[in-house]
Scaffold this active site. Sequence first.
Site, PDB file in Angstrom:
ATOM      1  N   HIS A  15       3.693   5.789  18.629  1.00 27.67           N
ATOM      2  CA  HIS A  15       3.119   4.728  19.465  1.00 27.67           C
ATOM      3  C   HIS A  15       2.113   5.358  20.416  1.00 27.67           C
ATOM      4  O   HIS A  15       2.436   6.365  21.066  1.00 27.67           O
ATOM      5  CB  HIS A  15       4.234   4.016  20.249  1.00 27.67           C
ATOM      6  N   ASN A  24      -2.532   8.918  10.423  1.00 30.10           N
ATOM      7  CA  ASN A  24      -1.264   9.601  10.723  1.00 30.10           C
ATOM      8  C   ASN A  24      -0.516   9.951   9.439  1.00 30.10           C
ATOM      9  O   ASN A  24       0.090  11.013   9.337  1.00 30.10           O
ATOM     10  CB  ASN A  24      -0.400   8.728  11.627  1.00 30.10           C
TER      11      ASN A  24
HETATM   12  C1  GRF Z   1      -3.831   3.978  15.783  1.00 30.53           C
HETATM   13  O1  GRF Z   1      -4.248   3.138  16.846  1.00 30.53           O
HETATM   14  C2  GRF Z   1      -2.679   4.818  16.257  1.00 30.53           C
HETATM   15  O2  GRF Z   1      -2.762   5.022  17.647  1.00 30.53           O
HETATM   16  C3  GRF Z   1      -1.467   3.980  15.951  1.00 30.53           C
HETATM   17  O3  GRF Z   1      -1.815   3.163  14.822  1.00 30.53           O
HETATM   18  C4  GRF Z   1      -3.247   3.077  14.717  1.00 30.53           C
HETATM   19  C5  GRF Z   1      -3.740   3.428  13.344  1.00 30.53           C
HETATM   20  O4  GRF Z   1      -3.221   4.660  12.984  1.00 30.53           O
HETATM   21  N1  GRF Z   1      -0.344   4.835  15.660  1.00 30.53           N
HETATM   22  P1  GRF Z   1      -3.506   5.270  11.493  1.00 30.53           P
HETATM   23  O5  GRF Z   1      -4.883   5.875  11.547  1.00 30.53           O
HETATM   24  O6  GRF Z   1      -3.454   4.104  10.512  1.00 30.53           O
HETATM   25  O7  GRF Z   1      -2.425   6.280  11.299  1.00 30.53           O
END
Ligand code: GRF
Length: 194
Positions: free
Chosen positions: A108, A13
């Site tokens: 989330h 993200n």
């Molecule tokens: C993922 O499960 C996402 O759904 C939640 O955090 C976890 C890791 O996200 N927001 P990222 O790849 O580290 O952004």
Amino acid sequence: KRVGIFVSGGGSNMRALVEDMGRDHPAEPVVVVSNNPHARGITWAQDAGLATVVVDHYPFGRDRAAFEAAITEALAPHDLDLICLAGFMRVLTAGFVTHWRDRMLNIHPSLLPKYRGLHTHARALEAGDTEHGCTVHLVTPELDDGPVLGQVRVPIHAGDTPDDLAARVLVQEHRLYPAVLRRYAAGDRAPLML
Ligand code: GRF
């Protein structure tokens, strides 16, 4: 707007946010923060030339306030306007959250208010839901509870495993979070339903 992005793991993200802020955007990524010295997101951020702050939460034990004080001190020089929690897996105290009231966002992987907390995909499957999704919200002292800034729905398919569903949701997280940050950084807090 100067944005700090908090990660604990892979930071997919965070990568989506950084890449979107590279183009004609009201915000810029200033620093990536992690509680995990081994977070791959930190390595990526360093390779991308971004400032990084790592405060390993482990030595602080149960003293969340001390852990957060160390983060606050390390963040001070970066003069942030906004924090984006992006796969950040530590619960923040009411004191920290209140200080950043209306200036801290989180993504989330559920259609809040459904499935606050962990294991959201397995819980949606267990419940026999036909759809699932992700939510960006303002962070308040209650876990996964603040005003919704955006949501995306995804279908649940027969035979989906939690990993199948998580992968389908994650793709949409990478669309939703950048779109919401663009609006919020420009001062628009109307919920975005993609
Ligand atoms: C993922 O499960 C996402 O759904 C939640 O955090 C976890 C890791 O996200 N927001 P990222 O790849 O580290 O952004």
